[in-house]
Design an enzyme around this catalytic site. Structure first.
Site, short mmCIF file in Angstrom:
data_model
loop_
_atom_site.label_atom_id
_atom_site.label_comp_id
_atom_site.label_asym_id
_atom_site.label_seq_id
_atom_site.Cartn_x
_atom_site.Cartn_y
_atom_site.Cartn_z
N PRO A 27 0.84 -1.21 0.00
CA PRO A 27 0.00 0.00 0.00
C PRO A 27 0.87 1.25 0.00
O PRO A 27 1.79 1.36 0.80
CB PRO A 27 -0.79 -0.13 1.31
CG PRO A 27 0.02 -1.05 2.17
CD PRO A 27 0.75 -1.97 1.25
N THR A 29 0.50 5.44 -0.21
CA THR A 29 -0.26 6.68 -0.27
C THR A 29 0.31 7.61 -1.33
O THR A 29 1.51 7.84 -1.36
CB THR A 29 -0.24 7.36 1.11
OG1 THR A 29 -1.07 6.59 1.97
CG2 THR A 29 -0.77 8.79 1.06
N ALA A 60 -3.67 3.55 1.40
CA ALA A 60 -4.57 3.64 2.55
C ALA A 60 -5.77 4.52 2.18
O ALA A 60 -5.62 5.59 1.59
CB ALA A 60 -3.82 4.22 3.74
N TYR A 183 -1.13 4.60 13.14
CA TYR A 183 -2.44 5.22 12.95
C TYR A 183 -3.41 4.69 14.01
O TYR A 183 -3.00 3.96 14.91
CB TYR A 183 -2.93 5.01 11.51
CG TYR A 183 -1.98 5.66 10.54
CD1 TYR A 183 -1.81 7.04 10.53
CD2 TYR A 183 -1.20 4.90 9.66
CE1 TYR A 183 -0.90 7.65 9.68
CE2 TYR A 183 -0.30 5.50 8.80
CZ TYR A 183 -0.15 6.88 8.81
OH TYR A 183 0.75 7.49 7.98
N GLY A 319 7.29 -1.96 -2.07
CA GLY A 319 6.70 -0.62 -2.05
C GLY A 319 7.36 0.32 -3.03
O GLY A 319 6.96 0.43 -4.20
N ARG A 320 8.41 1.02 -2.56
CA ARG A 320 9.02 2.09 -3.35
C ARG A 320 9.44 1.65 -4.77
O ARG A 320 9.20 2.41 -5.72
CB ARG A 320 10.18 2.71 -2.57
CG ARG A 320 9.67 3.55 -1.41
CD ARG A 320 10.72 3.80 -0.35
NE ARG A 320 10.98 2.60 0.43
CZ ARG A 320 11.71 2.57 1.54
NH1 ARG A 320 12.25 3.69 1.98
NH2 ARG A 320 11.89 1.44 2.20
C1 FNR Z 1 4.20 3.97 2.29
N1 FNR Z 1 3.79 2.93 3.14
C2 FNR Z 1 2.45 2.77 3.42
N2 FNR Z 1 2.05 1.76 4.23
C3 FNR Z 1 0.73 1.53 4.45
O1 FNR Z 1 0.40 0.59 5.17
N3 FNR Z 1 -0.21 2.34 3.86
C4 FNR Z 1 0.12 3.38 3.06
O2 FNR Z 1 -0.77 4.07 2.52
C5 FNR Z 1 1.49 3.64 2.84
N4 FNR Z 1 1.91 4.69 2.09
C6 FNR Z 1 3.23 4.85 1.77
C7 FNR Z 1 3.62 5.88 0.89
C8 FNR Z 1 4.94 6.01 0.52
C9 FNR Z 1 5.32 7.08 -0.43
C10 FNR Z 1 5.91 5.12 1.04
C11 FNR Z 1 7.35 5.22 0.62
C12 FNR Z 1 5.53 4.12 1.92
C13 FNR Z 1 4.75 1.89 3.55
C14 FNR Z 1 4.91 0.87 2.42
O3 FNR Z 1 3.74 0.09 2.26
C15 FNR Z 1 6.08 -0.12 2.69
O4 FNR Z 1 5.83 -0.83 3.87
C16 FNR Z 1 7.41 0.60 2.82
O5 FNR Z 1 7.61 1.48 1.74
C17 FNR Z 1 8.59 -0.41 2.86
O6 FNR Z 1 8.63 -1.19 1.71
P1 FNR Z 1 9.68 -0.87 0.52
O7 FNR Z 1 9.33 0.46 -0.06
O8 FNR Z 1 11.05 -0.86 1.14
O9 FNR Z 1 9.51 -1.99 -0.46
#
Ligand code: FNR
Length: 350
Positions: A27, A29, A60, A183, A319-320
Site C-alpha cells: 500500500p 499513499t 490507505a 495510525y 513498495g518504493r
Molecule cells: C508507504 N507505506 C504505506 N504503508 C501503508 O500501510 N499504507 C500506506 O498508505 C502507505 N503509504 C506509503 C507511501 C509512501 C510514499 C511510502 C514510501 C511508503 C509503507 C509501504 O507500504 C512499505 O511498507 C514501505 O515502503 C517499505 O517497503 P519498501 O518500499 O522498502 O519496499
C-alpha cells in the site's frame, strides 16, 4: 535463477482467491484523489499498469472524513468514492490482477485543519513528539489529540465495517485493515499512545479489543477469507517504542489464528532484526501466527525470495520500487535493471 522459481508460483489465499505470483504491491499513499477524495482516472491507469503483481494492496483509504490526516487521500464512504474505486478495480481485473483495499483511520496523525477546527481523536491525549510539521503545510505542528470516547469507538468500528462492505461493492477482492504505522488502530496497541483505564486500555486484552472488535464487525458483513491485516509490532514511525509492546503482540498474534484472516502483513520500512523480538518483525509474526504472512520493508525480489525460501513469509510486498517501476514484475521476470526510487517521483503517477 532459483529465486524466480520461488516468486513465480501461484498461491492460494483461500476464499477462492488464487494469486498468480508471490509479489504483492505494498500500500502506497499517493495523495492524488480529487478534492472529494474520489479516485481518479489517472489512479485507475496507475493501478491497472501494475496488475501483473500477484496482489495489489491499495493506498490507505479513509473509512470516514474523521480519519483524514493527509491531503487528497481517497475514501470509501461516499457513493462517488465507491464508483471511483469501481473504475480502478475493473481496470485491474481487466488486466488480470487482484486488488485489496487498505482501510484506514489516521487517529492522532491528523490535524484540526481536517476537522473544522476540532482536534483529531486518539486513544489517549498524547501528542506526536519531534515529528516536524503536518505534511503539505508550511509550518503546522501536530496537536495534542483528544481522547476518543467509547461511543465514538463504536462509531469508528462501525465505519470500518461499512467501508469494508463498500470495498466489496466497489469490486475489490478483499480488504486490508490498516493496523500498522501508528495510525488509530496501532495507537491502541502500543503503551505510549494507549494510556486508557477503561475496557480499551491498561491490559494487553483491553489494548487488543479495539482491533478484534473491528475484525468481528467486518467478518459479519463481508465474505469469509477476504480480510487481511497489517501490523507494526515494532513501533517505528510517529510512535515511541515501549518494551512492553511485545506483550500486546504476544497476546494478539496467536489469537488471530482463530479469525480466518487472508493474511497478516508486516508494516515496516526496513524489516531488520530486533533483539527483543528474536529476529525480524516478519520472523516474529511468523513465530506466533500460523496463516499466510506477507513480509515487507526494504526487500528486493531476491531477498524477498530468500525470506520465502527460509519459511519466514509466504508473500513479499514491494513498495518504493513499484512507484519507480510500473513494470516491476516484468523487469524482475526478465532480470532487467530497475529504475531507482527517489521521493521526487511522488509528484506524478506513472
Ligand atoms: C508507504 N507505506 C504505506 N504503508 C501503508 O500501510 N499504507 C500506506 O498508505 C502507505 N503509504 C506509503 C507511501 C509512501 C510514499 C511510502 C514510501 C511508503 C509503507 C509501504 O507500504 C512499505 O511498507 C514501505 O515502503 C517499505 O517497503 P519498501 O518500499 O522498502 O519496499
Amino acid at each position: 535463477m532459483s529465486y524466480l522459481n520461488t516468486l513465480f508460483h501461484s498461491v492460494d489465499l483461500g476464499a477462492n482467491l488464487t494469486l498468480k505470483n508471490r509479489i504483492v504491491m505494498a500500500p502506497l499513499t499517493r495523495s492524488m484523489a480529487d478534492d472529494d477524495l474520489v479516485p481518479t482516472e489517472a489512479m485507475a491507469a496507475y493501478y491497472g499498469r501494475r496488475a501483473d503483481a500477484g496482489l495489489i494492496i491499495s493506498e490507505a483509504t479513509l473509512i470516514s472524513q474523521d480519519g483524514q490526516g493527509y491531503p487528497n487521500t481517497p475514501g470509501l464512504y461516499t457513493q462517488a468514492q465507491i464508483d471511483g474505486w469501481k473504475n480502478v478495480t475493473q481496470r485491474v481485473h481487466q488486466n488480470g490482477g487482484k486488488i485489496f483495499a487498505q482501510i484506514w483511520h489516521t487517529g492522532r496523525v491528523s490535524h484540526s485543519i481536517y476537522h473544522n477546527g476540532e482536534l483529531p481523536m486518539a486513544p489517549s491525549a498524547v501528542p506526536i513528539v519531534g515529528h516536524g510539521h503536518v505534511p503539505r503545510t508550511e509550518n503546522l505542528e501536530y496537536e495534542t489529540p483528544r481522547v476518543i470516547t467509547v461511543d465514538e469507538i463504536k462509531r469508528v468500528q462501525n465505519q470500518f465495517a461499512i467501508a469494508a462492505k463498500n470495498a466489496i461493492e466497489a469490486g475489490f477482492d478483499g480488504i486490508e485493515i490498516h493496523g500498522a504505522n501508528s495510525y488509530l488502530i496501532d495507537e491502541f496497541l502500543h503503551w505510549d499512545t494507549n494510556r486508557r483505564e477503561d475496557e480499551y486500555g491498561g491490559t494487553v486484552e483491553n489494548m487488543a479489543r479495539f482491533l478484534l472488535e473491528i475484525i468481528d464487525q467486518i467478518k459479519a458483513v463481508i465474505p469469509e477469507g477476504k480480510i487481511g491485516l497489517r501490523l507494526s509490532p515494532q513501533a517505528y514511525i510517529n510512535l515511541e517504542h515501549d518494551e512492553r509492546d511485545k506483550e500486546v503482540f504476544d497476546y494478539l498474534l496467536p489469537l488471530l489464528n482463530q479469525y480466518g484472516l487472508a493474511y497478516v502483513h508486516t508494516g515496516m520500512f526496513s524489516d531488520t532484526p530486533y533483539e527483543h523480538l528474536g529476529g525480524t518483525v516478519t520472523q516474529y509474526i511468523r513465530k506466533h501466527y500460523r496463516g499466510t504472512v506477507i513480509a515487507s520493508g526494504g526487500y528486493s525480489a531476491e531477498t524477498g525470495a530468500t525470506a520465502i525460501e527460509k519459511g519466514d513469509a509466504d508473500l513479499i510486498a514491494i513498495g518504493r520500487p513499484f512507484i519507480a517501476n510500473p513494470d516491476y514484475v516484468e523487469k524482475v521476470k526478465q532480470e532487467k535493471n530497475l529504475v531507482e526510487y527517489n521521493n521526487e517521483m511522488l509528484g506524478e503517477l506513472i
